[in-house]
Design an enzyme around this catalytic site. Structure first.
Site, mmCIF file in Angstrom:
data_model
loop_
_atom_site.group_PDB
_atom_site.id
_atom_site.type_symbol
_atom_site.label_atom_id
_atom_site.label_comp_id
_atom_site.label_asym_id
_atom_site.label_seq_id
_atom_site.Cartn_x
_atom_site.Cartn_y
_atom_site.Cartn_z
ATOM 1 N N PHE A 49 8.685 -4.929 -5.950
ATOM 2 C CA PHE A 49 8.008 -4.980 -4.655
ATOM 3 C C PHE A 49 7.470 -6.385 -4.441
ATOM 4 C CE2 PHE A 49 4.319 -4.791 -1.875
ATOM 5 C CZ PHE A 49 4.775 -3.992 -0.833
ATOM 6 N N ASP A 67 6.092 -12.933 -9.831
ATOM 7 C CA ASP A 67 5.230 -12.344 -8.803
ATOM 8 C C ASP A 67 4.046 -11.694 -9.517
ATOM 9 O OD1 ASP A 67 3.952 -11.104 -6.753
ATOM 10 O OD2 ASP A 67 5.724 -10.087 -5.940
ATOM 11 N N LYS A 96 -4.040 -10.569 -4.114
ATOM 12 C CA LYS A 96 -4.962 -9.472 -4.475
ATOM 13 C C LYS A 96 -6.283 -9.917 -5.119
ATOM 14 C CE LYS A 96 -1.812 -5.634 -4.152
ATOM 15 N NZ LYS A 96 -0.370 -5.856 -4.183
HETATM 16 C C1 LIG Z 1 0.687 -6.210 -3.122
HETATM 17 C C2 LIG Z 1 1.826 -7.021 -3.600
HETATM 18 C C3 LIG Z 1 2.457 -7.959 -2.768
HETATM 19 C C4 LIG Z 1 2.089 -8.121 -1.306
HETATM 20 O O1 LIG Z 1 0.776 -8.529 -1.131
HETATM 21 P P1 LIG Z 1 0.096 -8.351 0.335
HETATM 22 O O2 LIG Z 1 -1.240 -9.014 0.159
HETATM 23 O O3 LIG Z 1 0.005 -6.880 0.574
HETATM 24 O O4 LIG Z 1 0.951 -9.034 1.305
HETATM 25 C C5 LIG Z 1 3.457 -8.731 -3.298
HETATM 26 N N1 LIG Z 1 3.843 -8.605 -4.572
HETATM 27 C C6 LIG Z 1 3.267 -7.711 -5.402
HETATM 28 C C7 LIG Z 1 3.710 -7.621 -6.826
HETATM 29 C C8 LIG Z 1 2.255 -6.880 -4.944
HETATM 30 O O5 LIG Z 1 1.708 -5.970 -5.760
#
Ligand SMILES: *Cc1c(COP(=O)(O)O)cnc(C)c1O
Length: 403
Positions: free
Chosen positions: A143, A228, A257
């Site tokens: 994701f 990521d 986050k």
């Molecule tokens: C939550 C998340 C995103 C997206 O972050 P947003 O602040 O919701 O745009 C991207 N990569 C990972 C691994 C995530 O957990």
């Protein structure tokens, strides 16, 4: 504290139902306040928060360091744009680059934007090198976020299909079979993107054979690796970044986050060789890295360095072993997965009913990847609060089992 003039929960929900674009299925709770690991609803009911607004409120709610930073900065200087200097962006970049070993930081406003930045900078690297590479390799169950670029490397077809065509040349490979990656990677691969622990995909740590395959594939073809770390980074697993715990060597890192502790800020961290390919004007954002965001993120990182990361290292294993004990008591729990304060209980069935059962008992958890109960508690959680949370989760699981 409720007065006659305040809207009731029913009114709040009705106004939303009438006017807010219906992209979310919310739990029927209206939160009005938070204190540490607790959230308080409009009716005064208190909930132990094991989710932190999806891995965001790492200092808990209303932490004094964050309150002080935001209060002071909001009355001093909120925003200037990136046309000027301010005192906080450089020091925040310094902390993040020292912690990651990558040389430079670019600030944005969310995790998806951080991933966008990574994808753009990877393409820019190959363009500058005079041999443009098109392909991105992403993993099954991965994701990356909901913007067009980030969505393109997000695996779940339910998220992607209604919005095509997306960024072309993205190939998804198995997150279990390393040969799939090794046969997909080529001299046209710009970058491989992977979460060190897949979050939305069900709290799945990247298996060692996939880590080895990423390192091998990058070594053989020069493809860049994008870590990521939006969910797994900044202390969540007891490490500043989880890639270092499993032996990956990113050229680009996305963070979000946890970074602002609730204030929306994200960052792209970039190795020196990628940074060397970027020129003024290549990328930008109006809000990214503004004084308020950077000051707040500095307060979060200073608190982490000031002992909170050590605390996560202490309580993470306590939390994990408590979950193992729950697994031993509940036949429907088939696995406990994760690291530190990023944990998932894998059930033998859909985990959806656990969420309202926990809520009823004053506990907030989340369900992801259908059968996984995901928990991302605030880093400040104490052993006593962990014990209380596990007792409530135990009761919720019993209720679901008996249903
Ligand atoms: C939550 C998340 C995103 C997206 O972050 P947003 O602040 O919701 O745009 C991207 N990569 C990972 C691994 C995530 O957990």
């Amino acid at each position: 504290m409720s007065t006659a003039t305040e809207p009731t929960a029913t009114t709040i929900q009705a106004v939303e139902a009438a006017h807010v674009l219906q992209t979310y299925k919310r739990q029927p709770v209206v939160f009005v306040r938070g204190e540490g690991v607790w959230l308080v609803a409009d009716d005064g009911k208190r909930y132990l928060d094991l989710l932190s607004g999806i891995g965001v409120n790492v200092l808990g709610h209303a932490h004094p360091a964050m309150v002080e930073a935001v209060r002071d900065q909001v009355g001093t200087l909120v925003h200037t744009s990136n046309l000027f200097f301010h005192p906080f962006q450089g020091p925040l970049a310094e902390k993040l680059t020292k912690a990651s070993g990558l040389e430079r930081a670019f600030f944005c406003n969310s995790g998806a934007e951080a991933v966008e930045g990574c994808l753009k900078f990877a393409r820019r690297f190959w363009y500058t090198a005079g041999k443009p590479r098109k392909q991105f390799i992403a993993f099954e169950r991965g994701f990356s976020g909901r913007t067009m670029g980030a969505l393109s490397t997000t695996w779940d077809a339910h998220y992607r299909d209604p919005f095509g065509p997306l960024v072309p040349e993205v190939r998804f490979v198995s997150n279990e079979d390393p040969d799939d990656l090794l046969s997909a990677v080529s001299d046209d691969t710009a970058a491989i993107i992977a979460e060190p622990i897949q979050g939305e995909g069900g709290v799945r740590p990247l298996p060692p054979q996939i880590v080895a395959a990423i390192n091998k594939a990058c070594g053989a073809t020069g493809a860049l690796y994008i870590a990521d770390e939006v969910q797994s980074g900044l202390g969540r697993t007891g490490h500043m970044f989880h890639f270092e715990a499993i032996g990956l060597c990113p050229d680009l890192i996305s963070v979000g986050k946890a970074l602002g502790g609730g204030f929306p800020i994200g960052a792209v961290l970039v190795s020196s060789r990628v940074a060397a390919s970027i020129s003024a004007g290549d990328h930008g954002t109006t809000y990214g890295g503004n004084p308020l965001g950077c000051r707040t993120a500095l307060a979060v990182l200073e608190t982490l360095e000031g002992g909170l990361l050590d605390h996560v290292r202490r309580v993470g294993p306590v939390f994990a072993s408590g979950l193992e004990a729950l697994k031993a008591r509940h036949p429907m729990v088939v696995e406990v997965r994760g690291a530190g304060l990023m944990q998932g209980l894998v059930l033998d069935r859909d985990a959806a009913p656990v969420v309202p059962a926990a809520l009823e008992r004053g506990l907030i958890v989340n369900r992801t990847a259908e059968r996984v109960v995901r928990m991302l508690p605030p880093y400040v959680i104490t052993e006593a609060e962990i014990a209380e949370a596990l007792a409530r989760l135990d009761a919720a699981l019993t209720a679901v089992e008996g249903a």
